[in-house]
Design a protein around this motif. Structure first.
Motif, PDB file in Angstrom:
ATOM      1  N   ARG A  68       0.908  -1.113  -0.026  1.00 59.23           N
ATOM      2  CA  ARG A  68       0.124  -0.008   0.083  1.00 59.23           C
ATOM      3  C   ARG A  68       0.826   1.371  -0.052  1.00 59.23           C
ATOM      4  NH1 ARG A  68      -5.511  -0.854   1.267  1.00 59.23           N
ATOM      5  NH2 ARG A  68      -5.497   1.005   2.494  1.00 59.23           N
ATOM      6  N   ARG A  69       1.705   1.312  -1.186  1.00 63.42           N
ATOM      7  CA  ARG A  69       2.658   2.281  -1.081  1.00 63.42           C
ATOM      8  C   ARG A  69       2.594   3.220  -2.656  1.00 63.42           C
ATOM      9  NH1 ARG A  69       9.074   1.712  -1.421  1.00 63.42           N
ATOM     10  NH2 ARG A  69       9.918   3.949  -1.043  1.00 63.42           N
ATOM     11  N   LEU A  70       2.563   4.240  -2.645  1.00 64.14           N
ATOM     12  CA  LEU A  70       2.721   4.970  -4.085  1.00 64.14           C
ATOM     13  C   LEU A  70       4.015   5.817  -3.756  1.00 64.14           C
ATOM     14  CD1 LEU A  70       1.844   6.110  -6.961  1.00 64.14           C
ATOM     15  CD2 LEU A  70       0.698   8.045  -5.509  1.00 64.14           C
ATOM     16  N   LEU A  71       5.066   5.411  -4.666  1.00 65.39           N
ATOM     17  CA  LEU A  71       6.224   6.447  -4.748  1.00 65.39           C
ATOM     18  C   LEU A  71       6.384   6.865  -6.370  1.00 65.39           C
ATOM     19  CD1 LEU A  71       8.714   6.913  -3.461  1.00 65.39           C
ATOM     20  CD2 LEU A  71       9.859   4.657  -4.711  1.00 65.39           C
ATOM     21  N   TRP A  72       6.452   8.179  -6.334  1.00 61.22           N
ATOM     22  CA  TRP A  72       6.286   8.743  -8.007  1.00 61.22           C
ATOM     23  C   TRP A  72       7.371  10.045  -8.024  1.00 61.22           C
ATOM     24  CZ3 TRP A  72       3.462  13.251  -9.480  1.00 61.22           C
ATOM     25  CH2 TRP A  72       2.780  13.917  -8.419  1.00 61.22           C
ATOM     26  N   TYR A  73       7.398  10.376  -9.163  1.00 63.57           N
ATOM     27  CA  TYR A  73       8.049  11.671  -9.501  1.00 63.57           C
ATOM     28  C   TYR A  73       7.675  12.190 -10.823  1.00 63.57           C
ATOM     29  CZ  TYR A  73      11.312   9.875 -12.601  1.00 63.57           C
ATOM     30  OH  TYR A  73      11.795   9.472 -13.917  1.00 63.57           O
ATOM     31  N   SER A  74       7.750  13.536 -11.013  1.00 63.63           N
ATOM     32  CA  SER A  74       7.616  14.114 -12.278  1.00 63.63           C
ATOM     33  C   SER A  74       8.576  15.358 -12.585  1.00 63.63           C
ATOM     34  CB  SER A  74       6.207  14.718 -12.293  1.00 63.63           C
ATOM     35  OG  SER A  74       5.936  15.325 -13.618  1.00 63.63           O
ATOM     36  N   HIS A  75       9.170  15.336 -13.698  1.00 65.53           N
ATOM     37  CA  HIS A  75      10.002  16.488 -13.863  1.00 65.53           C
ATOM     38  C   HIS A  75       9.051  17.678 -14.825  1.00 65.53           C
ATOM     39  CE1 HIS A  75      13.924  14.954 -13.166  1.00 65.53           C
ATOM     40  NE2 HIS A  75      13.599  13.871 -13.613  1.00 65.53           N
ATOM     41  N   ARG A  76       7.949  17.443 -14.806  1.00 64.01           N
ATOM     42  CA  ARG A  76       7.011  18.229 -15.820  1.00 64.01           C
ATOM     43  C   ARG A  76       6.274  19.260 -14.639  1.00 64.01           C
ATOM     44  NH1 ARG A  76       7.015  18.968 -20.936  1.00 64.01           N
ATOM     45  NH2 ARG A  76       4.657  19.464 -20.960  1.00 64.01           N
ATOM     46  N   ILE A  77       6.396  19.145 -13.263  1.00 63.04           N
ATOM     47  CA  ILE A  77       6.031  20.131 -12.329  1.00 63.04           C
ATOM     48  C   ILE A  77       7.042  20.894 -11.782  1.00 63.04           C
ATOM     49  CG2 ILE A  77       4.632  20.126 -10.276  1.00 63.04           C
ATOM     50  CD1 ILE A  77       3.568  17.316 -10.722  1.00 63.04           C
ATOM     51  N   GLY A  78       6.993  22.057 -11.967  1.00 63.79           N
ATOM     52  CA  GLY A  78       7.913  23.211 -11.639  1.00 63.79           C
ATOM     53  C   GLY A  78       7.445  24.059 -10.613  1.00 63.79           C
ATOM     54  N   ASP A  79       6.237  24.090 -10.784  1.00 68.79           N
ATOM     55  CA  ASP A  79       5.387  25.270  -9.925  1.00 68.79           C
ATOM     56  C   ASP A  79       5.312  24.805  -8.542  1.00 68.79           C
ATOM     57  OD1 ASP A  79       3.509  27.090  -8.631  1.00 68.79           O
ATOM     58  OD2 ASP A  79       2.049  27.056  -9.983  1.00 68.79           O
ATOM     59  N   PRO A  80       5.860  25.421  -7.399  1.00 62.57           N
ATOM     60  CA  PRO A  80       5.764  24.844  -6.212  1.00 62.57           C
ATOM     61  C   PRO A  80       4.254  24.859  -5.556  1.00 62.57           C
ATOM     62  CG  PRO A  80       6.862  27.042  -6.116  1.00 62.57           C
ATOM     63  CD  PRO A  80       6.697  26.422  -7.453  1.00 62.57           C
ATOM     64  N   ALA A  81       3.300  25.886  -6.019  1.00 62.25           N
ATOM     65  CA  ALA A  81       2.129  25.811  -5.751  1.00 62.25           C
ATOM     66  C   ALA A  81       1.362  24.683  -6.160  1.00 62.25           C
ATOM     67  CB  ALA A  81       1.485  27.321  -5.638  1.00 62.25           C
TER      68      ALA A  81
END
Length: 340
Positions: A68-81
């Motif tokens: 029951r774990r989600l591990l992810w990332y994206s280089h397309r998200i640069g806006d901190p808000a």
């Protein structure tokens, strides 16, 4: 970087790998509705036997059904808000008991989480020497666009099987959006600089690069909030780094590149950096309400484009969460304006 994405579904002792040509553009929106929808979506992509390397992969997610774990990332998200809004919304749309984590070391971390050799997804580290080629003269005849430095590879020497790349040089920003913030403390004075290079590259350039910042023009204000930052205190030989993207194991090798320095990993806590920057640069404050509103708009647009998503109950729950969050943000903003 492109928009390609990997999805990994792990269940018990086995795992499945999938690929999408454009999934990196909207991975947060495809994960938003929760584990059932995210799993169905991932299994609807192209099954793969081999991994991309981290240079090619713009985003990736591991859904571990057993843990029951989600591990992810994206280089397309640069806006901190926007990123903060997506993470907050997912904490509400994924059920209690699920651990949601950002893969700060990118595709290597996700591959390692399913027992794969992380070296298999590492970005290209050098130029392979073709079979049958042994000397610099033979190499340059076979690959005339590449010139070898005779000080490193004297004529007639035997070449290794791979010629390693050095880290790309870090240069002042020429308008990259968003940039990486570098602050340097020297003799008690803090100066801020901006670069288009990733934070991992700043680390990889090592302590020998520190003197180069003396010639960089300081930046005292910038209209766009950075998506990564490195703080280098030459007086105390301490440093810290944060990112909204990934570091790709750069900190694992920082000790060898910055001998005698102590490094802190601030994950996405950019305020740790700004507190040490001593006002050297003025940046716009990220707007949480604007991030929520943008996320709601992006999710609704994405949902309309996907006929399958429109009928999913988990998607409808996500719509409700985002709508209520955006309405609360609007109400808080209106109340603050009225009180002003």
């Amino acid at each position: 970087m492109g928009e390609r994405a990997h999805y990994v579904i792990k269940e018990g002792g086995s795992w499945e790998l999938y690929y999408s040509q454009r999934g990196g553009r909207s991975i947060e929106l495809d994960l938003m509705p929760g584990p059932d929808y995210a799993t169905r979506f991932a299994r609807g992509q192209r099954p793969e036997d081999g991994w991309m390397n981290e240079c090619e992969c713009a985003a990736a997610a591991l859904v571990d059904l057993g843990e029951r774990r989600l591990l992810w990332y994206s280089h397309r998200i640069g806006d901190p808000a926007y990123r903060a809004a997506a993470l907050a919304a997912m904490r509400r749309t994924w059920p209690d008991g699920w651990r949601l984590g950002w893969a700060y070391d990118g595709l290597r971390e996700i591959a390692g989480a399913v027992g794969q050799d992380e070296r298999g997804v590492r970005r290209w580290s050098g130029v392979p020497v073709p079979d049958g080629v042994r000397t610099p003269e033979q190499f340059m005849a076979a690959m005339p666009r590449i010139r070898l430095d005779p000080r490193t590879y004297p004529p007639g020497c035997e070449l290794p099987r791979e010629l390693p790349f050095g880290p790309p040089p870090v240069r002042p920003s020429v308008g990259e959006d968003p940039p990486t913030l570098i602050t340097v403390v020297r003799d008690g004075v803090t100066r801020a600089h901006l670069t288009g290079a990733a934070a991992s590259m700043v680390i990889e350039n090592g302590a020998a690069s520190l003197d180069a910042y003396r010639d960089w023009p300081p930046v005292t204000s910038w209209p766009v909030f950075p998506d990564e930052g490195v703080h280098l205190d030459a007086d105390t030989r301490t440093a810290g780094v944060w990112t909204l993207r990934t570091l790709d194991r750069a900190l694992d090798e920082a000790g060898g590149r910055w001998p005698g320095w102590r490094w802190a990993h601030w994950r996405d806590r950019y305020r740790e950096h700004l507190a040490r920057a001593a006002g050297a640069i003025a940046l716009p404050e990220p707007d949480p309400a604007a991030g929520l509103r943008r996320l709601a708009r992006e999710f609704e647009r994405h949902r309309r484009a996907d006929a399958g998503a429109r009928s999913a109950a988990s998607v409808r729950r996500a719509v409700g969460v985002l709508a209520s969050a955006a309405e609360a943000a609007d109400a808080a903003e209106a109340a603050a304006a009225a009180a002003a």
